[in-house]
Design an enzyme around this catalytic site. Structure first.
Site, PDB file in Angstrom:
ATOM      1  N   ASP A 137      47.214  41.314  49.301  1.00 58.20           N
ATOM      2  CA  ASP A 137      46.402  40.945  48.140  1.00 58.20           C
ATOM      3  C   ASP A 137      47.104  39.810  47.428  1.00 58.20           C
ATOM      4  OD1 ASP A 137      43.966  42.248  47.635  1.00 58.20           O
ATOM      5  OD2 ASP A 137      44.960  44.087  47.020  1.00 58.20           O
ATOM      6  N   ARG A 145      51.091  38.586  45.675  1.00 65.15           N
ATOM      7  CA  ARG A 145      52.020  39.336  46.521  1.00 65.15           C
ATOM      8  C   ARG A 145      53.328  38.625  46.800  1.00 65.15           C
ATOM      9  NH1 ARG A 145      55.040  42.008  47.851  1.00 65.15           N
ATOM     10  NH2 ARG A 145      55.114  43.852  49.187  1.00 65.15           N
ATOM     11  N   ARG A 206      40.279  38.076  36.957  1.00 67.45           N
ATOM     12  CA  ARG A 206      40.253  37.913  38.421  1.00 67.45           C
ATOM     13  C   ARG A 206      38.982  37.188  38.873  1.00 67.45           C
ATOM     14  NH1 ARG A 206      40.735  43.818  40.613  1.00 67.45           N
ATOM     15  NH2 ARG A 206      40.950  42.757  42.623  1.00 67.45           N
ATOM     16  N   LYS A 236      35.271  39.411  47.960  1.00 65.04           N
ATOM     17  CA  LYS A 236      35.145  40.753  47.395  1.00 65.04           C
ATOM     18  C   LYS A 236      34.621  40.676  45.960  1.00 65.04           C
ATOM     19  CE  LYS A 236      40.065  41.002  46.117  1.00 65.04           C
ATOM     20  NZ  LYS A 236      41.373  41.604  46.445  1.00 65.04           N
ATOM     21  N   HIS A 237      33.950  41.744  45.459  1.00 67.56           N
ATOM     22  CA  HIS A 237      33.726  43.070  46.036  1.00 67.56           C
ATOM     23  C   HIS A 237      32.222  43.287  46.119  1.00 67.56           C
ATOM     24  CE1 HIS A 237      37.457  43.111  43.628  1.00 67.56           C
ATOM     25  NE2 HIS A 237      37.950  43.963  44.527  1.00 67.56           N
ATOM     26  N   HIS A 249      39.483  52.434  40.655  1.00 69.02           N
ATOM     27  CA  HIS A 249      40.789  53.042  40.909  1.00 69.02           C
ATOM     28  C   HIS A 249      40.899  54.406  40.217  1.00 69.02           C
ATOM     29  CE1 HIS A 249      41.559  48.718  41.547  1.00 69.02           C
ATOM     30  NE2 HIS A 249      42.473  49.123  42.415  1.00 69.02           N
ATOM     31  N   ASP A 319      36.905  48.494  50.655  1.00 73.68           N
ATOM     32  CA  ASP A 319      37.998  48.533  49.692  1.00 73.68           C
ATOM     33  C   ASP A 319      38.852  49.752  50.036  1.00 73.68           C
ATOM     34  OD1 ASP A 319      39.579  47.910  47.506  1.00 73.68           O
ATOM     35  OD2 ASP A 319      37.922  47.779  46.090  1.00 73.68           O
TER      36      ASP A 319
END
Length: 391
Positions: A137, A145, A206, A236-237, A249, A319
């Site tokens: 990611d 990352r 994001r 995404k998403h 999440h 996901d």
């Protein structure tokens, strides 16, 4: 054309296809009448002989993906359809996972960088009998990352404020080159959701923009930069997380109704042909008018929308099925993977790692019982192998 694998690992696996067609024409000649005159035919006199019908014999071209699949066991085929989280501190866990089951992909999460340093991923790639997808990611902002190794990327929202699409394309190309040099082949980015929610909400900064046209232009630039560097982008998403209530999440989330999404989060997917070779990630989003109360990641209707209305023919992944309560509150991991693949996913992701053998055994049993149709497995495997340039 950049896909999931590298050409150096694929040369021995490429399969050519040759189409041969043989057309035979047969005529008839009356040998007994040779050398003497024949009366001219009249309307009432049929010809002495009639030509035989033309016969055309066509040999179907060989199916290169089918040929590769034919040499794989049922378990090996299923293993190509999973992406499993591995210990980011070093190569041992990843090597063990790939060696044990020849899984199709690994995901490197967390903060440790041992597996991303010192050529550690080379030993993991060498363990795979087919090209291995290595994903991270790395969107920028609060989701990145390799910032400790290769510097920070601004968030999507900040990119729009500071840079033109061309500058973002160059930025993504530089980052993609750094990822590729470390052995990464896929970046789970860019986000194409449209959102004007506060920066620290689940999507927030994001998202490039609440304006679908701006979000599309910048996501396209980011995607182009990654792909030019040899890293596969993931949009995404789907069908859209930018205007949801809740965080997948932490629990179930609901988006606006499907008709409303067609004017916001779904708009970028109308430009899928311009994005070229990409993967699409389906989120754990309940969409009124589409998913009937289920997360999109396990809803056949969501995949049908992507394949039908948006005519997407490339690989689709889920996901995270192992660490997001929108799914884990409903299914244990092996059943979540099964439901996602049966619904239409080509790759099932769980970042939590482990349980690979348990998941594959559940899938094998489901194929044997018909719970997971063999045709669905074959379809998904074909897309995965094609994306890896195996066939």
């Amino acid at each position: 054309m950049i896909r999931w694998g590298t050409s150096a690992w694929l040369g021995s696996l490429a399969v050519g296809a040759i189409l041969a067609a043989t057309v035979t024409f047969a005529g008839v000649e009356d040998r007994a009448d040779a050398g003497r005159a024949l009366p001219a035919p009249t309307l009432s006199t049929p010809p002495t002989s009639s030509p035989r019908p033309t016969t055309t014999t066509t040999t179907a071209p060989p199916d290169p993906c089918g040929a590769v699949a034919a040499g794989m066991s049922s378990r090996a085929r299923l293993a190509q359809l999973v992406m499993v989280g591995v210990d980011p501190r070093g190569a041992d866990d990843a090597v063990d996972q790939v060696r044990a089951e020849q899984i199709g992909g690994i995901f490197i999460g967390g903060d440790a960088v041992g597996l991303l340093s010192g050529g550690a991923l080379g030993s993991v790639h060498a363990t795979a009998s087919l090209p291995l997808t290595v994903a991270v990611d790395d969107e920028g902002g609060r989701v990145q990352r390799v910032d400790q190794l290769d510097g920070e990327l601004p968030s999507a929202r900040e990119m729009v404020a500071r840079y033109s699409p061309d500058e973002v394309r160059a930025l993504a190309h530089k980052r993609g080159a750094a990822l590729r040099a470390r052995g990464v082949t896929m970046d789970l980015a860019p986000v194409v959701d449209t959102s004007d929610q506060p920066g620290r909400t689940v999507i927030g900064d994001r998202s490039f923009s609440p304006d679908p046209r701006v979000a599309t232009a910048y996501a396209l630039a980011f995607s182009d930069g990654l792909r030019a560097a040899g890293v596969a982008p993931v949009l995404k998403h789907f069908p859209g997380h930018g205007n949801t209530t809740g965080d997948s999440h932490l629990g179930s989330v609901r988006s606006p109704a499907l008709d409303a999404l067609r004017g916001t989060d779904l708009v970028p997917y109308r430009s899928l042909p311009e994005f070229g070779d990409v993967t699409v990630m389906v989120g754990h989003i309940d969409v009124p008018g589409l998913t009937d109360g289920r997360p999109a990641s396990v809803s056949p209707a969501a995949y049908a929308l992507l394949r039908g209305e948006f005519a997407f023919a490339g690989p689709v992944m889920t996901d995270d099925l192992g660490a997001m309560r929108a799914v884990t509150d409903l299914y244990d991991l092996p059943d979540a993977v099964l439901h996602a693949l049966a619904a239409g996913a080509d790759v099932a992701l769980w970042s939590s790692g482990g349980r690979t053998g348990e998941v594959l055994t559940r899938l094998e049993n489901a194929v044997a019982s018909g719970e997971l149709p063999q045709a669905r497995v074959d379809e998904a495997l074909r897309r995965v192998l094609h994306a890896k340039q195996v066939c």
